[in-house]
Design a protein around this motif. Sequence first.
Motif: not given
Length: 159
Positions: A137-154
């Motif tokens: 679950a933490a891994s999914v959160f980190l991957v999603r966080l990384q994707q959001v950081a790349k796009k600059g969205g919420p």
Amino acid sequence: MVAVPRTQMVISMRLTQERAHHLIAELEQTAWQRLSCGDGAHGPRLYDWASVDIRPLREPGAGHWLLARRSISNPGDLAYYICFADERTHMEELVRVAGSRWAVEECFQAAKNETGLDHYQVRGYRAWYRHITLCMAASVFLVRLQQVAKKGGPLYIGH
């Protein structure tokens, strides 16, 4: 499909136990096919592949194979897989599934590095299950966080 060592014992069609590398060594050169198991960083990942039917005593409609992957540049470098699928499954599909294992292995390696997936000594199933569930679950959160950081969205975790 599961990767196995060259010394893995399998039941041959002769109803004898044999090591994986012995069964594959018996194959004619014409049994090998050059196929891609998917695209890599530098294009198609080409290898030579061969398969042997194993486990003659099986349910109707089921297929069991020993699949071998041989390096083109180093023919002595072989990997072995035991496969179970519908008996009509073609070699190209087995190769595609073998190639998809890399993405899964990369995911687990990232979870080991980033969330401590491998930092647990098994003492009980419930504790082990909770540990890997939390790590994944933490891994999914980190991957999603990384994707959001790349796009600059919420950050939104959901559908």
